[in-house]
Each structure stands twice: as C-alpha cells, then as structure tokens.
Scaffold this active site. Structure first.
Site, PDB file in Angstrom:
ATOM      1  N   TYR A  31      30.758  -9.816  39.954  1.00 20.51           N
ATOM      2  CA  TYR A  31      29.635 -11.302  39.262  1.00 20.51           C
ATOM      3  C   TYR A  31      29.518 -10.436  37.877  1.00 20.51           C
ATOM      4  O   TYR A  31      29.333  -9.432  37.591  1.00 20.51           O
ATOM      5  CB  TYR A  31      28.849 -11.859  40.451  1.00 20.51           C
ATOM      6  CG  TYR A  31      29.421 -12.190  41.556  1.00 20.51           C
ATOM      7  CD1 TYR A  31      30.200 -13.444  42.324  1.00 20.51           C
ATOM      8  CD2 TYR A  31      29.839 -11.426  42.815  1.00 20.51           C
ATOM      9  CE1 TYR A  31      31.336 -13.419  42.851  1.00 20.51           C
ATOM     10  CE2 TYR A  31      29.822 -11.377  44.236  1.00 20.51           C
ATOM     11  CZ  TYR A  31      30.697 -13.149  44.329  1.00 20.51           C
ATOM     12  OH  TYR A  31      31.589 -13.079  45.191  1.00 20.51           O
ATOM     13  N   GLN A  77      18.271 -13.493  47.254  1.00 23.73           N
ATOM     14  CA  GLN A  77      19.565 -13.263  45.889  1.00 23.73           C
ATOM     15  C   GLN A  77      19.721 -13.701  44.922  1.00 23.73           C
ATOM     16  O   GLN A  77      19.483 -14.698  45.367  1.00 23.73           O
ATOM     17  CB  GLN A  77      20.672 -12.140  46.834  1.00 23.73           C
ATOM     18  CG  GLN A  77      21.169 -11.263  45.936  1.00 23.73           C
ATOM     19  CD  GLN A  77      23.040 -11.277  46.306  1.00 23.73           C
ATOM     20  OE1 GLN A  77      23.673 -12.139  47.275  1.00 23.73           O
ATOM     21  NE2 GLN A  77      23.094  -9.445  45.694  1.00 23.73           N
TER      22      GLN A  77
END
Ligand SMILES: Cc1cc2nc3c(=O)[nH]c(=O)nc-3n(C[C@H](O)[C@H](O)[C@H](O)COP(=O)(O)O)c2cc1C
Length: 369
Positions: A183, A101
């Site tokens: 994020y 990721q």
C-alpha cells in the site's frame, strides 16, 4: 505452569495482559467508510478471544485511500461517530485494548471487495483514480495510478494527521501506521513501486523520506504517552524489492522518530512475489529486526498453534504474536491457547462456566489440549 504468551508486557506506556494481539483484518463491510453492525459483531466476538489487544482493520485516511468501497475510513464525522459506537460497544463487554491501523492503499486502492471479484473496480462499478509514488500499475489489468506531486503528498500527510486527531478524540488506545503489503507507504519504500527521480526516490534514504515525514507528523499529533507503532515489510519476496537489511534501517529511523513497536510482515508490493508460505514464515524477519534495533517487535504470519507462539517468544524472536486467520477461524483462540499451555486467561463473567477447569469431573477435554 508459567507461560510467556500469557505474561504481561507493555507497548510504550500501554499495559497489556498478555502477548496475544489480533492483527488488523479488512472486513469490506463499511458504508461510505463508516462501520456497520457487522463490525460490532466481528469486533465484539474478537474482544472475547482472550487477546490483550485488538487492532481495527486498515482504515483509510481519505476516501480514495480505501482499498475498496467497503473499507473503513476515518476521514469524516460520520466515520468517527461509527467507530466511536463500535468502541463503546467493545468497551461494554471486554477490557481488551483497542488500536486502529491507519493507512492509504495507494495504487492498490479502488479494488473489488474479494467476494465481488478480483482486481480493480472499473469506473462503471464505482472505481476511482488511484495515486502512488510513480505512475506504475500494480500488474497488467490494473489501472495506472497518478504519480503524486508535492501538493498531493502534503494532502495525504495532513489526512493521516487528521485521522490521528479523530482517533485521539474517539479514545482509541493505540495507532498502527500501515507501512506494508504494497500500500502507499510501502510503495514509497519499495524500489519496485517507487521509480521517482526526486528526493523521494532512488536511495533507501530517499525512499524512506516520505514515510518518515508522515510518521513524524502523526507522532506530533498523537499524545506522547500513547503508543504509535507500524506494521512493516520485512521482505517484498521479490528481486529488487525491500530486503530485511533495509527493513532494519527503516525501523531504526522509525524508532528514532518515536515509534513504539513494529509488527514485521511482508509481500504485497508485486503480485508475482515468491512468498515461502509455511508456519511462521516471517518470524526470521521479526527476529532480525528485534535483535538489530531493540524495538518491541511483533511476529505475524501463519502462527496458529499455541505452542508455536510460545516458542517464538521463549526463543526471544519476538515480544508479541499477532494473529489474523487463526483468530477468525477460532475467535476464542486465546482461551484455547491458555488451556493448551496450562495457564489461565480472563473470561467474560457471562462465559465463566465455559472454562474447562470448572467443567464437571470426567468431562472429555482431550480435543481442547
Ligand atoms: C480477512 C483478512 C483481512 C486482512 N486485512 C488486513 C489489514 O487490514 N491490514 C493488514 O495489515 N493486514 C491485513 N491482513 C493480513 C493479516 O493482518 C496478517 O498479516 C496475515 O494474514 C498473516 O497472518 P495470519 O497467518 O495470522 O493470517 C488481513 C488478513 C486477512 C485474513
């Protein structure tokens, strides 16, 4: 007995032995962004879980994009070599496919490792200046990020591309674009964090613009036959935040840009979100995204029971199940799930004698079912 959870499937061209995926999980155990022996132990243990795909934790594309100073990065030759070593180790013990990721933590970067305390690190503790779409702190007590200008946005987009190239060199099987949990990428998407007045703020079309620019640049740098997916927000669980309807529009745009799958998560953009925690609480978002976009969809969030996982798939609500906490708790989750669902899963030959079917007659397997 046939089981949907243990049926083969594909993400793009990547063939997977079953529909159990290990969700990315930060370990806060890297040094200068480089994996350590902890990662070998952690990933090696999960590689024997019976899952078909293991996704490496949120990995920062620049040092300042790491959540904490202990988070993994993929921005230096040392980082690349360390991941490469871990991957070699995993490939030596298991045929599990391995993805990574890639992300940038935005205004949630420079945080303490969970066991060092809550919230942001002070400058004295080694904290750094964060960046975000707008100069709005996550919550009282968190520092204000700098609002990104065009040059800053370009630099981060280029860093995503550099990390993609490193991932390709390492030989990873899949990349997941970190587009949730508050994020950086989901900060651009969410009206709660993005108050920009340029073409990157305001309407959903504008808020999606930067995430889609980054995604397109990553896609162009990653071999076309290899899967690139995204973990997305189904809901911010907060008034004025990302809605499931917006998630569907975003996923349609990602799909058009060559996205091979999404895992539908949520929350994390604001700390006072009202998350209705309960078994499978995010599954309705996955179901909606799958139904309305047709993209290969993963469900995640408090899925821990094999029968629960099986039913989500049989009911057509998702194509695969991503597990985090249940896998950490029981790193042989897939082996136990196969017993519970009356089917079989691959074992490492060294562990072949652990399979309940070869235990002596009369062994008590009750607690495993
Ligand atoms: C220790 C830990 C670390 C996590 N780190 C990440 C991460 O790096 N990236 C991410 O997208 N989600 C991360 N998550 C969230 C999980 O991937 C998952 O979405 C969430 O925990 C819900 O799934 P679960 O109920 O199966 O744990 C983390 C969760 C845990 C427990």
């Amino acid at each position: 007995m046939s089981s949907r959870l243990f049926s083969t499937f594909k993400i793009g061209h990547l063939e997977l032995e079953n529909r159990i995926v290990i969700a990315p999980m930060c370990q806060y155990s890297a040094v200068e962004g480089s994996m350590t022996d902890w990662h070998k132990m952690h990933l090696g243990s999960l590689a024997l879980s019976g899952a078909s795909l293991l996704i490496i934790e949120a990995t920062g594309v620049v040092p300042e994009g790491r959540i904490s100073h202990g988070c993994v990065g993929l921005y230096s030759d040392e980082n690349e070599a360390a991941i490469s070593r871990s991957l070699k180790f995993i490939r030596g013990i298991s045929p599990i496919k391995v993805g990574i990721q890639l992300g940038h933590a935005g205004r949630k970067a420079s945080a303490c490792r969970p066991w060092d305390g809550q919230g942001a690190q002070s400058r004295e503790q080694g904290g750094w200046q964060t960046v975000a779409p707008s100069a709005i702190a996550l919550a009282p007590g968190w520092p204000s990020p700098d609002a990104l200008d065009r040059a800053g946005m370009d630099a981060i987009r280029n860093a995503f591309v550099d990390s993609v190239r490193r991932a390709a060199r390492i030989g990873l099987d899949l990349i997941e674009f970190h587009s949730t949990h508050g994020y950086l990428i989901s900060e651009f998407l969410s009206p709660l964090a993005n108050k920009r007045t340029d073409e990157y703020g305001g309407s959903l079309e504008n808020r999606m613009r930067y995430p889609l620019e980054v995604f397109a640049a990553m896609r162009a740098a990653w071999p076309a036959q290899q899967p690139l997916g995204a973990k997305i927000t189904g809901s911010d669980f907060a008034d004025g935040g990302i809605t499931p309807e917006e998630a569907v529009i975003y996923v349609r745009a990602l799909k058009a840009a060559g996205c091979d799958y999404v895992t539908v998560s949520g929350g994390g953009t604001v700390l006072d979100a009202k998350v209705p925690l309960g078994p499978g609480y995010q599954v309705p978002f996955a179901e909606k995204v799958k139904r309305e976009t047709g993209i290969t969809t993963g469900a995640v969030g408090l899925i821990s029971d094999p029968h629960q996982a099986e039913k989500i798939l049989v009911d057509g609500k998702a194509d695969f199940i991503a597990l985090a906490r249940a896998m950490l708790f029981n790193p042989r989750w897939g082996c136990h799930a196969a017993v519970a669902l009356g089917t079989e899963v691959r074992y490492a030959p060294q562990y072949a004698r652990a399979q309940p079917k070869v235990w002596p007659p009369g062994a008590n397997l009750g607690s495993l079912k």
